[in-house]
Design an enzyme around this catalytic site. Structure first.
Site, PDB file in Angstrom:
ATOM      1  N   ARG A  86      11.161   3.840   3.661  1.00 51.87           N
ATOM      2  CA  ARG A  86      10.777   2.868   4.704  1.00 51.87           C
ATOM      3  C   ARG A  86      12.029   2.086   5.070  1.00 51.87           C
ATOM      4  NH1 ARG A  86       5.661  -1.112   4.564  1.00 51.87           N
ATOM      5  NH2 ARG A  86       4.713   0.861   5.187  1.00 51.87           N
ATOM      6  N   HIS A  89       4.857   5.726  11.711  1.00 50.54           N
ATOM      7  CA  HIS A  89       4.361   5.595  10.323  1.00 50.54           C
ATOM      8  C   HIS A  89       3.348   6.740  10.139  1.00 50.54           C
ATOM      9  CE1 HIS A  89       3.223   3.991   6.555  1.00 50.54           C
ATOM     10  NE2 HIS A  89       2.808   2.786   6.882  1.00 50.54           N
ATOM     11  N   LYS A 136      26.205  -3.277   0.538  1.00 55.30           N
ATOM     12  CA  LYS A 136      27.676  -3.188   0.647  1.00 55.30           C
ATOM     13  C   LYS A 136      28.100  -2.463   1.918  1.00 55.30           C
ATOM     14  CE  LYS A 136      28.332  -2.893  -4.366  1.00 55.30           C
ATOM     15  NZ  LYS A 136      28.816  -2.045  -5.466  1.00 55.30           N
ATOM     16  N   ARG A 195       0.808  -1.231   0.000  1.00 55.08           N
ATOM     17  CA  ARG A 195       0.000   0.000   0.000  1.00 55.08           C
ATOM     18  C   ARG A 195       0.837   1.275   0.000  1.00 55.08           C
ATOM     19  NH1 ARG A 195      -2.641  -4.103   1.774  1.00 55.08           N
ATOM     20  NH2 ARG A 195      -0.623  -4.544   2.679  1.00 55.08           N
ATOM     21  N   THR A 196       1.796   1.373   0.902  1.00 58.50           N
ATOM     22  CA  THR A 196       2.476   2.661   1.093  1.00 58.50           C
ATOM     23  C   THR A 196       3.297   3.026  -0.140  1.00 58.50           C
ATOM     24  OG1 THR A 196       2.595   2.095   3.428  1.00 58.50           O
ATOM     25  CG2 THR A 196       3.861   3.995   2.716  1.00 58.50           C
TER      26      THR A 196
HETATM   27  N1   CP Z   1      -0.401  -0.106   5.768  1.00 61.76           N
HETATM   28  C1   CP Z   1       0.832  -0.336   5.291  1.00 61.76           C
HETATM   29  O1   CP Z   1       1.837   0.284   5.699  1.00 61.76           O
HETATM   30  O2   CP Z   1       0.854  -1.274   4.307  1.00 61.76           O
HETATM   31  P1   CP Z   1       2.136  -1.713   3.471  1.00 61.76           P
HETATM   32  O3   CP Z   1       3.060  -2.439   4.403  1.00 61.76           O
HETATM   33  O4   CP Z   1       1.598  -2.568   2.364  1.00 61.76           O
HETATM   34  O5   CP Z   1       2.789  -0.455   2.946  1.00 61.76           O
END
Ligand code: CP
Length: 305
Positions: A105, A133, A84, A54-55
Site C-alpha cells: 500500500r 484498491h 532515506k 483491515r487490508t
Molecule cells: N478497507 C480498507 O482498505 O481498510 P484499511 O484501510 O483498514 O486497510
C-alpha cells in the site's frame, strides 16, 4: 509474473466465480478448524506506506491460515529506507529477494505498478493513493453476491467521495460485467472522474449522478457508503465543508427495501451511525470478514499462476 495491480485484471466473470468458490471453500474449511499448508515454506512481505487495519491484517491472517509466514512493515514510510529516499522500485527489487510475494500500500497513484516493474515476485496492490484498491473491490463484489444471491438486475447506490474512492475505481470494471444500474451520490466537488464514467457509458451500464440521497434510497439493493477521505484533500477548508455531507442512520434505513444491504470498506468516521449496526441489513462487518477468505483465494491465485 502474476501481479494483481488493477480491478480490470480481475474483471472476468469466470475468474471471479472461481475465486469466489475458492473463498467460500476456505471459509468452510476455516470454520471446521482445518489447518492448511498451501503456503508452507512461502514468505509474504507486507509493505504498508499508509495506515491500514483491515487490508494488512487480513492479508497477514490469510497467509498464516494458508500455512505461510509474513515479513511485515506496518509503517514502511517511517521505518523502511524510503525515509532515506530509496525508491519503491529499489525497495521492491530487494524485498522480492526475501519474499515469494509482496503486498504493497502506498500513497502515490501508480507506485505499486512501479514496484511490480522491478520485483522478482508477484506484487499485490493493497491501495495506491486515489487510484485503485483491487482486492477490496473484489471482496465487495463477493459480498454483494453473497448477500443478495446475485447481482444481475440489482441497483447499486454509491455514496460519498467518488473523486478519491480507489475501491470504486477498481470495482466499476467488475460491476459492468453484470446487468446492474449504478447511482452515484456525492457532492458536486467529489464526482467520479470522467474516465470511469466513460467506461460505464462504453459498457452500456445505466448510471446517474445525484447530490441528494433520499430520492434514490428506495431503489437501492446495495447502499455502499464511502467516507469523505480527509487524507486526500489538499484544502482543509474544503474537507471541513464536505465531511458531513451524508449520514446513514435509522431514518435512512427506514426508506430502504427490507432486502437491501448497507456496505462500506471502512473505516467509518461519522458517516454511518453505529445505531444501525444491529440491523440485519448492515453488512459491513460481514464484508470485512469476507476479506480474509477472498484474500486467501487471491494469494493462492497469484502464487499458482
Ligand atoms: N478497507 C480498507 O482498505 O481498510 P484499511 O484501510 O483498514 O486497510
Amino acid at each position: 509474473m502474476n501481479h494483481i495491480l488493477t480491478g480490470k485484471q480481475l474483471a472476468d466473470r469466470k475468474l471471479m466465480e472461481e475465486l469466489f468458490k475458492t473463498a467460500q471453500e476456505f471459509e468452510n474449511r476455516d470454520k471446521k478448524g482445518e489447518v492448511l499448508d498451501v503456503f508452507k515454506g512461502k514468505i509474504v512481505a507486507t509493505l504498508f506506506f499508509e495506515p491500514s487495519t483491515r487490508t494488512r491484517l487480513s492479508f497477514e491472517a490469510a497467509v498464516l491460515k494458508l500455512g505461510g509466514q509474513v515479513l511485515s512493515t506496518e509503517n514502511a514510510a517511517g521505518a523502511s529506507t524510503a525515509i532515506k529516499g530509496e525508491t519503491i522500485e529499489d525497495i521492491a527489487r530487494i524485498v522480492s529477494g526475501y519474499a515469494d510475494m509482496i503486498v504493497i500500500r502506498h500513497p502515490e497513484a501508480g507506485s505499486v505498478e512501479r514496484a511490480a516493474s522491478t520485483s522478482q515476485s508477484p506484487v499485490i496492490n493493497a491501495g495506491d493513493g486515489t487510484h485503485e484498491h483491487p482486492t477490496q473491490a473484489l471482496l465487495d463484489v463477493y459480498t454483494m453476491q453473497k448477500e443478495l444471491g446475485g447481482l444481475d438486475g440489482k441497483t447499486v447506490v454509491f455514496i460519498g467521495d467518488h473523486r478519491n474512492g480507489r475501491t470504486l475505481h477498481s470495482m466499476l470494471p467488475m460491476l459492468v460485467l453484470f446487468k446492474v444500474k449504478i447511482i452515484l451520490v456525492s457532492p458536486e466537488e467529489l464526482r467520479l472522474p470522467d474516465e470511469y464514467k466513460e467506461m460505464l457509458t462504453g459498457a452500456n451500464v445505466p448510471f446517474e449522478e445525484v447530490v441528494e440521497l433520499e430520492s434514490v434510497l428506495g431503489e437501492a439493493d446495495v447502499l455502499y457508503v464511502a467516507r469523505i477521505m480527509k487524507e486526500r484533500f489538499s484544502s482543509p477548508e474544503e474537507y471541513e465543508r464536505l465531511k458531513d455531507s451524508y449520514l446513514t442512520n435509522k431514518d435512512t434505513l427506514s426508506k430502504m427495501k427490507s432486502t437491501a444491504v448497507v456496505m462500506a470498506a471502512l473505516p467509518r468516521v461519522g458517516e454511518i451511525d453505529p445505531n444501525i449496526d444491529s440491523d440485519p441489513r448492515a453488512a459491513y462487518f460481514r464484508e470485512a470478514k469476507n476479506g480474509l477468505y477472498v484474500r486467501m483465494a487471491l494469494l493462492v491465485y497469484a502464487l499458482q499462476k
